[in-house]
Scaffold this active site. Structure first.
Site, PDB file in Angstrom:
ATOM      1  N   GLY A 190      69.102  39.634  87.402  1.00 32.87           N
ATOM      2  CA  GLY A 190      68.944  38.419  86.896  1.00 32.87           C
ATOM      3  C   GLY A 190      67.725  38.324  85.787  1.00 32.87           C
ATOM      4  O   GLY A 190      67.340  37.363  85.641  1.00 32.87           O
ATOM      5  N   GLY A 225      67.715  38.881  82.578  1.00 34.62           N
ATOM      6  CA  GLY A 225      68.023  37.761  81.575  1.00 34.62           C
ATOM      7  C   GLY A 225      68.143  36.280  81.890  1.00 34.62           C
ATOM      8  O   GLY A 225      67.286  35.498  81.010  1.00 34.62           O
ATOM      9  N   LYS A 231      60.007  42.799 102.106  1.00 36.00           N
ATOM     10  CA  LYS A 231      59.273  44.111 101.758  1.00 36.00           C
ATOM     11  C   LYS A 231      58.730  44.348 100.254  1.00 36.00           C
ATOM     12  O   LYS A 231      59.656  43.915  99.323  1.00 36.00           O
ATOM     13  CB  LYS A 231      60.420  45.220 102.020  1.00 36.00           C
ATOM     14  CG  LYS A 231      61.080  45.046 103.344  1.00 36.00           C
ATOM     15  CD  LYS A 231      59.917  45.260 104.471  1.00 36.00           C
ATOM     16  CE  LYS A 231      59.439  46.712 104.631  1.00 36.00           C
ATOM     17  NZ  LYS A 231      58.598  46.485 105.968  1.00 36.00           N
ATOM     18  N   CYS A 257      91.849  31.523  72.629  1.00 34.14           N
ATOM     19  CA  CYS A 257      92.284  32.724  71.679  1.00 34.14           C
ATOM     20  C   CYS A 257      93.647  33.496  72.157  1.00 34.14           C
ATOM     21  O   CYS A 257      94.779  33.060  71.823  1.00 34.14           O
ATOM     22  CB  CYS A 257      90.935  33.830  71.777  1.00 34.14           C
ATOM     23  SG  CYS A 257      90.884  35.113  70.389  1.00 34.14           S
ATOM     24  N   PHE A 258      93.653  34.535  72.877  1.00 33.94           N
ATOM     25  CA  PHE A 258      94.884  35.219  73.407  1.00 33.94           C
ATOM     26  C   PHE A 258      95.685  34.248  74.248  1.00 33.94           C
ATOM     27  O   PHE A 258      96.713  33.951  74.037  1.00 33.94           O
ATOM     28  CB  PHE A 258      94.426  36.206  74.244  1.00 33.94           C
ATOM     29  CG  PHE A 258      95.572  37.309  74.344  1.00 33.94           C
ATOM     30  CD1 PHE A 258      96.246  37.574  73.429  1.00 33.94           C
ATOM     31  CD2 PHE A 258      95.756  38.037  75.627  1.00 33.94           C
ATOM     32  CE1 PHE A 258      97.419  38.528  73.561  1.00 33.94           C
ATOM     33  CE2 PHE A 258      96.870  38.939  75.782  1.00 33.94           C
ATOM     34  CZ  PHE A 258      97.439  39.291  74.750  1.00 33.94           C
ATOM     35  N   GLU A 317     100.889  42.300  68.761  1.00 32.10           N
ATOM     36  CA  GLU A 317      99.984  43.125  69.715  1.00 32.10           C
ATOM     37  C   GLU A 317     100.788  43.733  70.995  1.00 32.10           C
ATOM     38  O   GLU A 317     100.256  44.749  71.555  1.00 32.10           O
ATOM     39  CB  GLU A 317      98.694  42.181  70.034  1.00 32.10           C
ATOM     40  CG  GLU A 317      97.927  42.862  70.854  1.00 32.10           C
ATOM     41  CD  GLU A 317      96.684  41.991  71.297  1.00 32.10           C
ATOM     42  OE1 GLU A 317      96.478  40.763  70.621  1.00 32.10           O
ATOM     43  OE2 GLU A 317      95.483  42.393  71.915  1.00 32.10           O
ATOM     44  N   ARG A 347      92.256  39.222  65.988  1.00 38.19           N
ATOM     45  CA  ARG A 347      92.996  39.931  64.996  1.00 38.19           C
ATOM     46  C   ARG A 347      94.089  39.376  64.451  1.00 38.19           C
ATOM     47  O   ARG A 347      94.414  39.035  63.291  1.00 38.19           O
ATOM     48  CB  ARG A 347      93.218  41.172  65.395  1.00 38.19           C
ATOM     49  CG  ARG A 347      92.660  42.448  64.758  1.00 38.19           C
ATOM     50  CD  ARG A 347      92.890  43.638  65.032  1.00 38.19           C
ATOM     51  NE  ARG A 347      91.592  44.641  65.433  1.00 38.19           N
ATOM     52  CZ  ARG A 347      91.496  45.080  66.245  1.00 38.19           C
ATOM     53  NH1 ARG A 347      91.856  45.038  67.611  1.00 38.19           N
ATOM     54  NH2 ARG A 347      90.110  45.795  66.297  1.00 38.19           N
ATOM     55  N   HIS A 406      86.749  30.485  70.004  1.00 38.78           N
ATOM     56  CA  HIS A 406      86.380  30.653  71.360  1.00 38.78           C
ATOM     57  C   HIS A 406      85.238  29.713  71.526  1.00 38.78           C
ATOM     58  O   HIS A 406      84.062  29.533  71.426  1.00 38.78           O
ATOM     59  CB  HIS A 406      85.566  31.913  71.518  1.00 38.78           C
ATOM     60  CG  HIS A 406      86.307  32.929  71.775  1.00 38.78           C
ATOM     61  ND1 HIS A 406      86.749  33.564  73.271  1.00 38.78           N
ATOM     62  CD2 HIS A 406      86.925  33.848  70.926  1.00 38.78           C
ATOM     63  CE1 HIS A 406      87.618  34.421  72.911  1.00 38.78           C
ATOM     64  NE2 HIS A 406      87.777  34.904  71.456  1.00 38.78           N
ATOM     65  N   GLU A 412      84.179  28.241  74.011  1.00 42.27           N
ATOM     66  CA  GLU A 412      82.790  28.462  75.159  1.00 42.27           C
ATOM     67  C   GLU A 412      81.495  28.871  74.478  1.00 42.27           C
ATOM     68  O   GLU A 412      80.377  28.846  75.243  1.00 42.27           O
ATOM     69  CB  GLU A 412      83.491  29.288  76.364  1.00 42.27           C
ATOM     70  CG  GLU A 412      83.582  30.568  75.893  1.00 42.27           C
ATOM     71  CD  GLU A 412      84.773  31.067  75.187  1.00 42.27           C
ATOM     72  OE1 GLU A 412      85.292  30.328  74.645  1.00 42.27           O
ATOM     73  OE2 GLU A 412      85.518  32.256  75.430  1.00 42.27           O
TER      74      GLU A 412
HETATM   75  N1  GLN Z   1      93.992  40.010  71.271  1.00 43.56           N
HETATM   76  C1  GLN Z   1      94.056  39.000  70.463  1.00 43.56           C
HETATM   77  C2  GLN Z   1      93.983  38.982  69.023  1.00 43.56           C
HETATM   78  O1  GLN Z   1      93.123  40.039  68.854  1.00 43.56           O
HETATM   79  C3  GLN Z   1      93.113  37.779  70.948  1.00 43.56           C
HETATM   80  C4  GLN Z   1      91.731  37.984  70.976  1.00 43.56           C
HETATM   81  C5  GLN Z   1      90.842  37.372  71.833  1.00 43.56           C
HETATM   82  O2  GLN Z   1      91.426  36.576  72.952  1.00 43.56           O
HETATM   83  N2  GLN Z   1      89.574  37.330  71.841  1.00 43.56           N
HETATM   84  O3  GLN Z   1      93.946  38.278  68.086  1.00 43.56           O
END
Ligand code: GLN
Length: 536
Positions: A15, A17, A186, A376-377, A400, A460, A505, A507
Site C-alpha cells: 500500500g 501508493g 518483528k 463502456c463495454f 468485437e 474502440r 468511464h 468512475e
Molecule cells: N471493448 C469495448 C471497446 O473497445 C469496450 C471497452 C471498455 O469497456 N473499456 O469499445
C-alpha cells in the site's frame, strides 16, 4: 521546490501508493500545493497494454495516458488532475535517451546509465515539479528497494539528494512489520530493507511501518535504534477499515508536523475537508449491495475506481455500499439465476469471454426493474441486449464479438468507417477526456445538471449509427452524444427504475468530495429499491 520521495521495502503490495497519496493529502490539508509523480520501473511505455489480471485496473488520465492504478489514488486523495508527465516508466526514459543518442546529442560519448539515464530521470522530475506551480513534489518509486529495475531511479534520487538543500528533500521509506506466531511485532525485515537502502547511499528520514496492528512504543524504539532515525520519525500505519482513514492515522502519528519541520515549512492553514469525508463515511448506517458482473472478478483491484466511485456515491446517497462479485462466465452455464443485490453493475471489458453472461445480467436487471449501471463495454452490451430482446434484432452483436467473415449479422456496435481504416494499421483507442453533450429532459441531465461535460474514455467501438433510429423508436433513449452527434455516449430507459449506461468511464473522475453523478444516481436508486422492497 521541496521533494518528498517514497520508497518501499520488504515486499510489494504494502500500500505504498496509498501511503504516498495520504502524505500528499496531509500536505494539501495544510495549505500546500502538491504535485505527485509515480515512477514505474517497468520497461513498458505505459500501462495500456498491461493485463488487469496481473496489475489491477488500467487507469486513464485526462490526456488519455493509460497508467497504473496508483495514479487514481493520487487524483482522488490530492485532487489534482494529472497527465502522462506524472508517470515515469523505464520505457519512457530509455526512449528519450535513445532518441537523443540517435540525434547525436551526446556528441559521440558512450551513453551510460550513469550519468545519461540518471540525468534524464532527474530532468524529468524537476521539469514536472517546476512547471506544476506546486510547492512540494511527491515522488513514489514503484517496486521494492533492491529490484534491478529500480536501481537507476534510486541512484537518480541519491544524486538529487546531494544536489538539493537538506531542507528541500525528505525520504520516506515504507516497510512491513509482520507479527510472529506469538503476535510479536518483528522489526528485522525493516532493519534489512533500511540496510539495503543505505548500501545504495540513501538514508530514510521517515520510516512508515505497515502492520496489522498499531506499532507499539517498544517496536518504534527498536526501529529508531537500529535504523538510525528519531523515534518520532517512525510512523505506525496499521490496517485501516477504509483507505480514506490513512491520512487520519498519519495525523494522529504527527507525520504532518514531522515532515513540515524537516522541510522547514510552516502550517499555512488547517483544512478539515478530508476529516469531514471520513466522518460522513463512518456515520453511514444504511447499506446497499451491488452485484458487479465481470470477467476479472478474481482480481479485486481490476475494478478499483468503480469501487471507489460507488463509495463516493454512497457518501452522498447516505449508505454504505457492499459488493458481491459475479463471474459473468458462470452466468452463461446456468439456466436460471437470481441476484441478491440492490443494483447490478456491468463494468468495462474486452472480448468474447463472459460477454453473453453480462448480457444475461443486463436482461435480468431490465426485466426485473432492478437498478442498473453499465460502463463502456457494459453500455455496449446493454444496447445489444435491448436490440435483441426488445427491438427483435435477432443475434444483434458487436463487431468485437464476431469473426470478420462478412456474415450478415446486426452489428449494432461497430467501428465507424474511418476507424476501420485505422484499425487495419494496428488500431487505436479513443482515450481520455472528451466533451459530451447531454440532451435536456433526460435522466442524464437531471444527474449532471448541465449540458456539457468532460468524461474519460477508453474504447474502440461505437453504437452503429444505422441502428440508432430503430433502437430509439423502441424506447431506449440516447441521452448524450459526442463528436457532433455521431457517437452515442449515454443510454437510458425512461420507464425503468434506473437503467443507465455510459460509453465513457465516469468512475475515473469521481472524487470523495465531488462524486460522479451516474454513481450518485445509481446508488440512490439502489437505496430506494432496497427500502421499497424491504416490505416485499
Ligand atoms: N471493448 C469495448 C471497446 O473497445 C469496450 C471497452 C471498455 O469497456 N473499456 O469499445
Amino acid at each position: 521546490m521541496k521533494y518528498i520521495v517514497v520508497t518501499g521495502g520488504v515486499m510489494s503490495g504494502l500500500g505504498k501508493g496509498i501511503t504516498a497519496a495520504s502524505i500528499g493529502r496531509l500536505l494539501v490539508d495544510m495549505g500546500y500545493k502538491v504535485v505527485p509523480i509515480k515512477i514505474d520501473p517497468y520497461i513498458n511505455i505505459d500501462a495500456g497494454t498491461m493485463n488487469p489480471f496481473q496489475h489491477g485496473e488500467v487507469y486513464v488520465l485526462k490526456d488519455g495516458t493509460e497508467v497504473d492504478l496508483d495514479l487514481g489514488h493520487y487524483e482522488r486523495f490530492i485532487g489534482e488532475e494529472l497527465t502522462g508527465d506524472h508517470n515515469i516508466t523505464t520505457g519512457k526514459i530509455y526512449r528519450c535517451v535513445i532518441d537523443k543518442e540517435r540525434k547525436g546529442d551526446y556528441l559521440g560519448q558512450t551513453v551510460q546509465i550513469i550519468p545519461h539515464v540518471t540525468d534524464e530521470i532527474k530532468r524529468w522530475i524537476r521539469r514536472v515539479a517546476n512547471n506544476s506551480g506546486a510547492d512540494i513534489c511527491l515522488v513514489e518509486i514503484g517496486g521494492t528497494v533492491g529490484d534491478i529495475e529500480g536501481m537507476p531511479f534510486l541512484e537518480a534520487v541519491r544524486q538529487m539528494h546531494n544536489e538539493e538543500r537538506e531542507e528541500d528533500f525528505a525520504l520516506v521509506h515504507v516497510t512491513l512489520v509482520p507479527l510472529d506466531a506469538g503476535g510479536e511485532q518483528k522489526t528485522k525485515p525493516t532493519q534489512h530493507s533500511v540496510k539495503e537502502l543505505r548500501e545504495l547511499g540513501l538514508h530514510p528520514d521517515v520510516i512508515v511501518g505497515r502492520c496489522k496492528e498499531r506499532l507499539k512504543d517498544g517496536t518504534k524504539r527498536k526501529i529508531s535504534l537500529f535504523c538510525d532515525v528519531p523515534v518520532e520519525a517512525v510512523i505506525s500505519n496499521e490496517d485501516a477499515g477504509d483507505i480514506y482513514e490513512v491520512p487520519l492515522i498519519f495525523k494522529r502519528e504527527k507525520l504532518d508536523e514531522y515532515l513540515l519541520n524537516k522541510l522547514k515549512l510552516e502550517v499555512r492553514e488547517k483544512s478539515g475537508k478530508w476529516d469531514g469525508i471520513v466522518e460522513k463515511l463512518r456515520s453511514l448506517e444504511e447499506e446497499v449491495t451491488i452485484a458487479i458482473v465481470g470477467k476479472y472478478v478474481d482480481v479485486r483491484d481490476a475494478y478499483l475506481s468503480i469501487k471507489e466511485a460507488l463509495k463516493h456515491g454512497g457518501i452522498y446517497a447516505g449508505c454504505r455500499v457492499n459488493y458481491v462479485w459475479v463471474d459473468s462466465e458462470d452466468l452463461e452455464s446456468v439456466s436460471d439465476f437470481e441476484f441478491e443485490a440492490d443494483g447490478i453493475l456491468v463494468p468495462g471489458g474486452f472480448g468474447l469471454r463472459g460477454a453473453e453472461g453480462k448480457i444475461r445480467a443486463i436482461e435480468y436487471a431490465r426485466e426485473n426493474n432492478i437498478p442498473f449501471l453499465g460502463i463502456c463495454f457494459g453500455f455496449q452490451l446493454a444496447v445489444i441486449e435491448f436490440a435483441r430482446h426488445v427491438v427483435g434484432l435477432e443475434g444483434a452483436t458487436s463487431s468485437e464479438l464476431v469473426e470478420d467473415s462478412g456474415e450478415s449479422v446486426h452489428r449494432v456496435i461497430d467501428l465507424l468507417p474511418e476507424q476501420r481504416q485505422i484499425e487495419e494499421k494496428g488500431g487505436t483507442m479513443r482515450l481520455g477526456d472528451i466533451e459530451v453533450t447531454i440532451k435536456p429532459d433526460t435522466m442524464a441531465y437531471r444527474l449532471y445538471g448541465r449540458e456539457k461535460i468532460y468524461e474519460r474514455h477508453r474504447h474502440r467501438y461505437e453504437v452503429n449509427p444505422e441502428y440508432i433510429p430503430v433502437i430509439e423508436e423502441n424506447g431506449l433513449v440516447f441521452s448524450a452524444y459526442s463528436d457532433g452527434g455521431r457517437r452515442m455516449e449515454i443510454a437510458e430507459l425512461p420507464e425503468h427504475r434506473f437503467f443507465f449506461a455510459t460509453q465513457f468511464h465516469p468512475e475515473f473522475k469521481s472524487r470523495p468530495y465531488n462524486p460522479s453523478p451516474p454513481f450518485v444516481g445509481f446508488v440512490s436508486a439502489a437505496l430506494r429499491y432496497k427500502r421499497d422492497c424491504d416490505g416485499c
